[in-house]
Design an enzyme around this catalytic site. Structure first.
Site, PDB file in Angstrom:
ATOM      1  N   ARG A 264     -13.383  -7.389  -3.267  1.00 36.66           N
ATOM      2  CA  ARG A 264     -12.782  -7.343  -1.937  1.00 36.66           C
ATOM      3  C   ARG A 264     -12.308  -5.928  -1.615  1.00 36.66           C
ATOM      4  O   ARG A 264     -11.720  -5.247  -2.437  1.00 36.66           O
ATOM      5  CB  ARG A 264     -11.601  -8.309  -1.861  1.00 36.66           C
ATOM      6  CG  ARG A 264     -10.874  -8.321  -0.503  1.00 36.66           C
ATOM      7  CD  ARG A 264      -9.645  -7.449  -0.494  1.00 36.66           C
ATOM      8  NE  ARG A 264      -8.867  -7.569   0.751  1.00 36.66           N
ATOM      9  CZ  ARG A 264      -7.770  -6.860   1.027  1.00 36.66           C
ATOM     10  NH1 ARG A 264      -7.328  -5.985   0.157  1.00 36.66           N
ATOM     11  NH2 ARG A 264      -7.146  -7.030   2.182  1.00 36.66           N
ATOM     12  N   VAL A 265     -12.566  -5.484  -0.395  1.00 39.54           N
ATOM     13  CA  VAL A 265     -12.133  -4.170   0.071  1.00 39.54           C
ATOM     14  C   VAL A 265     -11.298  -4.366   1.331  1.00 39.54           C
ATOM     15  O   VAL A 265     -11.725  -5.050   2.259  1.00 39.54           O
ATOM     16  CB  VAL A 265     -13.340  -3.255   0.374  1.00 39.54           C
ATOM     17  CG1 VAL A 265     -12.866  -1.931   0.972  1.00 39.54           C
ATOM     18  CG2 VAL A 265     -14.147  -3.004  -0.894  1.00 39.54           C
TER      19      VAL A 265
ATOM     20  N   GLY B  43      -4.860  -6.298   5.361  1.00 35.58           N
ATOM     21  CA  GLY B  43      -5.982  -5.390   5.575  1.00 35.58           C
ATOM     22  C   GLY B  43      -7.050  -5.893   6.508  1.00 35.58           C
ATOM     23  O   GLY B  43      -7.594  -5.137   7.331  1.00 35.58           O
TER      24      GLY B  43
ATOM     25  N   THR C  42       0.880  -1.160   0.000  1.00 32.00           N
ATOM     26  CA  THR C  42       0.000   0.000   0.000  1.00 32.00           C
ATOM     27  C   THR C  42       0.918   1.210   0.000  1.00 32.00           C
ATOM     28  O   THR C  42       2.090   1.083   0.320  1.00 32.00           O
ATOM     29  CB  THR C  42      -0.850   0.007   1.293  1.00 32.00           C
ATOM     30  OG1 THR C  42      -1.674  -1.162   1.316  1.00 32.00           O
ATOM     31  CG2 THR C  42      -1.764   1.213   1.385  1.00 32.00           C
TER      32      THR C  42
ATOM     33  N   THR D 144      -0.168  -0.340   6.402  1.00 30.37           N
ATOM     34  CA  THR D 144       0.054  -1.176   5.224  1.00 30.37           C
ATOM     35  C   THR D 144       0.258  -2.611   5.671  1.00 30.37           C
ATOM     36  O   THR D 144       0.985  -2.873   6.632  1.00 30.37           O
ATOM     37  CB  THR D 144       1.281  -0.704   4.420  1.00 30.37           C
ATOM     38  OG1 THR D 144       1.619  -1.702   3.446  1.00 30.37           O
ATOM     39  CG2 THR D 144       2.492  -0.455   5.313  1.00 30.37           C
TER      40      THR D 144
ATOM     41  N   ASP E 126      -8.310  -2.478   4.198  1.00 30.96           N
ATOM     42  CA  ASP E 126      -8.358  -1.449   5.228  1.00 30.96           C
ATOM     43  C   ASP E 126      -8.089  -0.042   4.712  1.00 30.96           C
ATOM     44  O   ASP E 126      -8.456   0.943   5.348  1.00 30.96           O
ATOM     45  CB  ASP E 126      -7.327  -1.756   6.316  1.00 30.96           C
ATOM     46  CG  ASP E 126      -5.895  -1.719   5.778  1.00 30.96           C
ATOM     47  OD1 ASP E 126      -5.621  -2.426   4.786  1.00 30.96           O
ATOM     48  OD2 ASP E 126      -5.064  -0.984   6.328  1.00 30.96           O
TER      49      ASP E 126
END
Length: 355
Positions: A246-247, A272, A218, A269, A249
């Site tokens: 998918r999602v 998630g 990230t 990072t 953090d």
């Protein structure tokens, strides 16, 4: 005559003392700090000189962009957004151009941003056509009563406000494609012949590399400006081979991003789902704000006592400009700078020598 000269000398001495005091006060008022990360994961120390140079160039350009804004009296919100935009354009990082592929062979991007002075925040998730997701996240914060917009509606919202829209193949990276194919092979899944949008022309001359594997990487940035305000921003392509939709953090306020002038600014990072389950970004801030822990103590506690070894990394800065950049993985590309002259970039344990 002697008395007159003595009086003049006293006035001059007083002026010097006052000027020194005002200068010190101004220096104190002008404090600023910035920290950024390009993802926690594993990066082999014997990576090619070309790949290492790409990392260093991306980190340096992003750092310079943010610190120049802060030096000139710009806001922390401007600084974190501009810094993340640079990282989104650097294909060696897993955000924007260079984002990883999902299981179906295309990209879905997430991002969020937060203003520590007001707790205003915004995020986008699973977007596919917005070149700079962090810009869309700021738009959500400033132009809607909401905190999070998702998928095609979020792309359309960004486009309606003039944010640059690209075709999905803009995000293609040969190394990311190779990483997906290897992951599918390890899992016994039939390989994909080409990305969901077809093999782009640039793929003909693109060379994949085995130098690095940051499948959970990230990018993010935290900053303190000269006005005493904090801000945080995070952007990602997610996990290699993730389920469609998918999602993680990164777009979730309190999980991957948080900023509060009374506590600190945080960007995370790593894994998630673990950052969401444990509200890591909010928890770091709470430890600083309510438990009176330093940012170093708060981040260390979350990485070592809450998260599992290898789960990722966290960067944070408080209202006094104290910074920390910690990780429990093999590496975390990162950079930092402040008003006192502290400045550096790194991937592994120690900073590069040419900072």
């Amino acid at each position: 005559m002697a008395n007159t000269l003595l009086k003049c000398l006293k006035r001059l001495a007083f002026a010097v003392v006052m000027f020194g005091s005002l200068s010190a006060l101004h220096a104190e008022d002008a404090r600023w700090a910035i920290a950024l990360h390009g993802g926690a994961g594993s990066v082999a120390k014997d990576i090619s000189p070309e790949r290492l140079a790409a990392y260093q160039a991306g980190l340096q350009q992003a750092l310079k962009t943010g610190e120049e804004i802060l030096k000139k009296g710009g806001t922390s919100l401007e600084a974190v957004e501009a810094t993340v935009i640079v990282l989104e354009d650097a294909s060696c990082f897993n955000a924007g151009r260079g984002a990883v592929f999902n299981a179906a062979g295309f990209h879905q991007l997430d991002a969020s941003i937060m203003d520590g002075s007001t707790l205003a925040c915004g995020g986008v998730s699973a977007i596919e056509r917005t070149r700079h997701p962090i810009q869309a996240a700021r738009l959500v914060m400033q132009k809607t009563p909401h905190v999070l917009l998702t998928s095609k509606a979020a792309d359309s919202f960004a486009e309606s406000h003039g944010i640059e829209i690209v075709t999905p193949d803009f995000f293609f990276d040969a190394t990311r494609w190779s990483q997906l194919l290897k992951k599918l092979e390890r899992e016994g899944v039939p390989p994909l012949k080409e990305p969901a949008y077809g093999m782009p022309p640039i793929a003909k001359n693109a060379q994949a590399t085995n130098d690095f594997d940051i499948s959970r990487g990230t990018v993010g940035c935290v900053a303190l400006d000269q006005h005493g305000n904090l801000a945080a921003a995070t952007s990602t392509g997610g996990m290699t081979g993730k389920m469609v939709g998918r999602v993680g953090d990164s777009p979730i306020i309190g999980a991957g991003t948080y900023a509060d002038n009374q506590g600190c600014a945080v960007s995370g990072t790593g894994s998630g789902e673990e950052y969401i389950r444990n509200a890591i970004a909010f928890q770091v801030n709470w430890r600083v704000k309510q438990d009176q822990q330093s940012v170093v103590e708060a981040v260390d506690a979350c990485l070592t006592e809450v998260l599992k070894p290898g789960d990722g990394g966290i960067i944070a800065v408080d209202h006094e400009g104290n910074m920390t950049l910690q990780f429990s993985t093999g590496a975390m590309s990162r950079a930092w700078s402040d008003w006192k002259g502290n400045r550096g970039t790194a991937i592994w344990e120690g900073p590069f020598e040419d900072n």
